[in-house]
Design an enzyme around this catalytic site. Structure first.
Site, PDB file in Angstrom:
ATOM      1  N   SER A  86      11.097 -16.579 -53.047  1.00  0.00           N
ATOM      2  CA  SER A  86      10.321 -17.183 -51.971  1.00  0.00           C
ATOM      3  C   SER A  86       8.969 -16.598 -51.551  1.00  0.00           C
ATOM      4  O   SER A  86       7.970 -16.318 -52.382  1.00  0.00           O
ATOM      5  CB  SER A  86      11.737 -17.633 -50.261  1.00  0.00           C
ATOM      6  OG  SER A  86      10.459 -17.925 -49.544  1.00  0.00           O
ATOM      7  N   HIS A 190      11.137 -24.629 -48.280  1.00  0.00           N
ATOM      8  CA  HIS A 190      10.960 -25.631 -49.920  1.00  0.00           C
ATOM      9  C   HIS A 190      11.550 -26.779 -50.312  1.00  0.00           C
ATOM     10  O   HIS A 190      12.649 -26.618 -50.849  1.00  0.00           O
ATOM     11  CB  HIS A 190      11.564 -24.585 -50.995  1.00  0.00           C
ATOM     12  CG  HIS A 190      11.651 -23.076 -50.720  1.00  0.00           C
ATOM     13  ND1 HIS A 190      10.288 -22.659 -51.462  1.00  0.00           N
ATOM     14  CD2 HIS A 190      12.478 -22.262 -50.018  1.00  0.00           C
ATOM     15  CE1 HIS A 190       9.918 -21.502 -51.044  1.00  0.00           C
ATOM     16  NE2 HIS A 190      10.904 -20.632 -50.323  1.00  0.00           N
TER      17      HIS A 190
END
Length: 305
Positions: A86, A190
């Site tokens: 991430s 996400h």
């Protein structure tokens, strides 16, 4: 072959930056970054409580700053590959020479603010599923309207969606899943919920210069290696709303012949996954400067200094 990896949001804990600031030059470097991005990183990394550093706009630059700082403390290290989970991909981009540290932190600060704004539209969050069959879990999540936002390998998938959908998941776990653990994040990262942040980040990234990686850069979009700095930057923008495929990153580490993995501060999460998914690969997490000597020994055996 040594791989350096950088954790994502949720790895932060109150005060975790404190011991790193005691290293020579570290406090000055963090102060300069703080001035550049308009955020007191030293305060948030030493004195803020768990709720304050859960704030997306704070957590993201704080994590990247800690990752860069701890990697620099290792000395002159040339890993065989780098990767990040991430927001940790921004740390990896700095370690690979794609972005300079200040530019990366400025972009991450804008990313965090944009994602916080997107998360404020609807009550959302993320929860980790421990155990179970990935295909069964993914199908079950989709039935509940949730997104498998992080497919981490080693029996772990992170679901993301609205708070109502996550509550339904707690009551109706996929077959074989031992436990559902809420994560210390403030949004459904996400996923499509982050689409507005992608547009904001793309505009900010248009003014950033990206160099080609100096080491192998493994992307968490698909576990692929990326050789062009411009493509790394494009992927950093797009991954805000795309699932993280850390399982595929670990497959790539295996294919590259990784023999050791060092996770920069605040390390622990990715090393835990690697221990289960990559048996035989040596691992070490940089939790505090007390871990530096052991990390240097590992690097001397498996890396190029």
């Amino acid at each position: 072959m040594l791989v350096l990896v950088a954790p994502g949001q949720g790895a932060q804990t109150p005060g975790f930056l404190t011991p790193w600031l005691e290293l020579p030059g570290a406090a000055d470097r963090v102060a300069a970054w703080s001035d550049a991005i308009g955020l007191d990183l030293a305060h948030y990394g030493t004195a803020a409580d768990a709720d304050e550093i859960r704030d997306t706009a704070v957590a993201q630059p704080l994590l990247v700053a800690a990752g860069i700082l701890s990697a620099a403390a290792l000395g002159d290290v040339s890993p065989g590959a780098v990767a990040g989970h991430s927001v940790g991909e921004f740390t990896a981009a700095v370690l690979a020479g794609v972005l300079d540290d200040t530019a990366a932190l400025a972009l991450v600060r804008k990313r965090g603010l944009a994602m916080a704004d997107a998360a404020a539209v609807t009550g959302t969050g993320m929860s980790a599923l421990l155990g179970g069959d990935p295909e069964v879990s993914v199908a079950h999540l989709e039935k509940l309207g949730l997104t498998p936002a992080n497919i981490n390998g080693a029996g772990q998938i992170v679901a993301a969606g609205t708070l109502e959908q996550l509550a339904a998941l707690n009551e109706d776990k996929p077959e074989g899943v031992r436990k559902v653990v809420p994560l210390k994040v403030a949004g459904a990262f996400h996923t499509h919920h982050m689409a507005p942040a992608v547009e904001t980040l793309a505009k900010a990234a248009a003014d950033v210069t990206a160099a080609d990686p100096t080491v192998v850069y493994v992307s968490n979009k698909d576990g692929g290696t990326v050789a062009a700095g411009a493509e790394v930057l494009d992927r950093l923008v797009g991954q805000v709303a795309n699932p993280v495929r850390w399982d595929l990153c670990m497959e790539t580490f295996k294919e590259l012949g990784a023999t050791a993995i060092v996770e920069v501060s605040p390390g622990g999460t990715l090393v835990g996954l690697a221990k289960r998914a990559l048996p035989g690969v040596r691992t070490l997490a940089l939790k505090t400067p007390d871990d530096l000597d052991a990390a240097r020994e590992l690097i001397a055996e498996h890396g190029v200094a």
